[in-house]
Write an enzyme that holds these catalytic residues in place. Sequence first.
Site, PDB file in Angstrom:
ATOM      1  N   HIS A  27       0.846  -1.198   0.000  1.00 48.34           N
ATOM      2  CA  HIS A  27       0.000   0.000   0.000  1.00 48.34           C
ATOM      3  C   HIS A  27       0.874   1.238   0.000  1.00 48.34           C
ATOM      4  O   HIS A  27       2.048   1.197   0.398  1.00 48.34           O
ATOM      5  CB  HIS A  27      -0.952   0.022   1.201  1.00 48.34           C
ATOM      6  N   CYS A  28       0.303   2.353  -0.481  1.00 52.78           N
ATOM      7  CA  CYS A  28       0.985   3.646  -0.407  1.00 52.78           C
ATOM      8  C   CYS A  28       0.195   4.535   0.542  1.00 52.78           C
ATOM      9  O   CYS A  28      -0.429   4.034   1.479  1.00 52.78           O
ATOM     10  CB  CYS A  28       1.114   4.260  -1.800  1.00 52.78           C
ATOM     11  N   ALA A  29       0.173   5.832   0.327  1.00 50.31           N
ATOM     12  CA  ALA A  29      -0.480   6.748   1.262  1.00 50.31           C
ATOM     13  C   ALA A  29      -1.992   6.589   1.281  1.00 50.31           C
ATOM     14  O   ALA A  29      -2.634   6.785   2.320  1.00 50.31           O
ATOM     15  CB  ALA A  29      -0.116   8.190   0.918  1.00 50.31           C
ATOM     16  N   THR A  30      -2.575   6.213   0.136  1.00 48.95           N
ATOM     17  CA  THR A  30      -4.047   6.137   0.067  1.00 48.95           C
ATOM     18  C   THR A  30      -4.570   4.882  -0.630  1.00 48.95           C
ATOM     19  O   THR A  30      -5.765   4.655  -0.634  1.00 48.95           O
ATOM     20  CB  THR A  30      -4.613   7.351  -0.696  1.00 48.95           C
ATOM     21  N   ARG A  31      -3.670   4.057  -1.212  1.00 54.40           N
ATOM     22  CA  ARG A  31      -4.137   2.972  -2.083  1.00 54.40           C
ATOM     23  C   ARG A  31      -3.512   1.627  -1.749  1.00 54.40           C
ATOM     24  O   ARG A  31      -2.370   1.551  -1.328  1.00 54.40           O
ATOM     25  CB  ARG A  31      -3.802   3.302  -3.549  1.00 54.40           C
TER      26      ARG A  31
END
Length: 487
Positions: A27-31
């Site tokens: 995952h990244c910051a939002t996804r």
Amino acid sequence: MVEEFKHDAKALLSHVGGSENIQAVTHCATRMRFALKDPKQADAKAIEELKSVKGTFTQSGQFQVIIGNKVADFYNEFEKVSGVSGTSKADVKEAAAANNQNWLQRAMTFLAEVFAPIIPAIIVGGLILGFRNILEGVPMSFLNGQTITEVSPFWAGVNAFLWLPGEAIFHFLPVGITWSVTRKMGTTQILGIILGITLVSPQLLNAYDAPAAIANNEVPFWDFGFFHLDMIGYQAQVLPALFAGLALGYLEKFWRKVIPEMISMIFVPFLALLPAIILAHTVLGPIGWTLGSWIGELFYIGLTGSFSWLFGILFGAFYSPLVITGLHHMSNAIDSQLVADFGGTGLWPMIALSNIAQASAVVGVWWMTRHDEEESQITIPSFISAYLGVTEPAMFGVTLKYVYPFVAAMIGSGLAGLISTVFKVQANSIGVGGLPGFLVIQWQTMIPFLVAMAVAIVVPFALTVFFKKKDILTNSGLDFNIPFFNK
């Protein structure tokens, strides 16, 4: 919230084809980012109906699920129910590239990942050049038509001092590129740095002085007796550094395969670096310089020629669709080439305007759904990030989802691009996209850029509301799994 995440995590696992279909996930910051063995098993429509999910899209071979700011909590629950864990972003990218990307996507992804670590420096450089332009290039009426540096020893000193980082960023850009190529290829980064230095060494004729020296037959050279080799540097050049870095990386990988490990420390660096330097100054550098000049000239003609208005409309309108395909990553290299050859880029201002247009279209959607709290949780963060230059949440979470806002943004961006090219708006370099974009615009073209910015704000918003009220394109849908680009 935990129970909700647990339910949605189980449902998401089922809708992506189960654990056996997941090759890698992170995952990244939002996804959430998935590399799926068979992307066709992912039921995007069912996933988007989950309460925790704000949208889905496929990019660079990765199936991405927009969760929002609590993506880390969701990911933890997903790990528990799926049994899939311990995957890095690099692993996901590598797995996605290996299984789901065609050659064009892989090339664009490589180019993007080479330039991504360099962009912060280029942004700083653009801000510095913009500030120096104000100090030394803008006559002030309250100073009797003189510039700040002409009347103030202090600011003249500041202006001179700021060229230290300015020169380091732009003239020595090849060092950053060769380093980043070796970083991306997983080879020895210090060799990449050394290779870059050999392209911009003070021993060489500065690239900016080369045309005059060539015309006057005053180019210095290395004398090897039976042949001469011109000592020309590649300051600010993109393609020569990119080609040289690739040569170094492939040479190092080749020699590591054929040279025994016990002596590889001695021979691999030598047999990789020295041939790469020779190739850079004999073949790759001149070819890269020529190709870069051709590309720069082509885009410069498009930006300033008789049909610049048409180029502005087309590039402004279709930059956002390029983002879907990943082809937009090539713009960083083109911008850098334009800055090197012409002292500024007219391409980047239109990219900033496109980001603004996407954000304004989302504002239009928010305005019409502002009483829907669940919808606002998607639209508000999306348009804020887009106004600051990050458009993926806006595009994949809102405008592409409904289509009519995306078309409204394309029209507004096209009109803003028209204004930008007609009035020859120029940026010092790549900057922070969206509203902060004005910070790197050359002061001579600041007013037309602000006018274009106003168009990019007002037109997409107005058209989004108009399309919705007149029921234009409101029944359309878009499949993000574009066959050609997502093979």
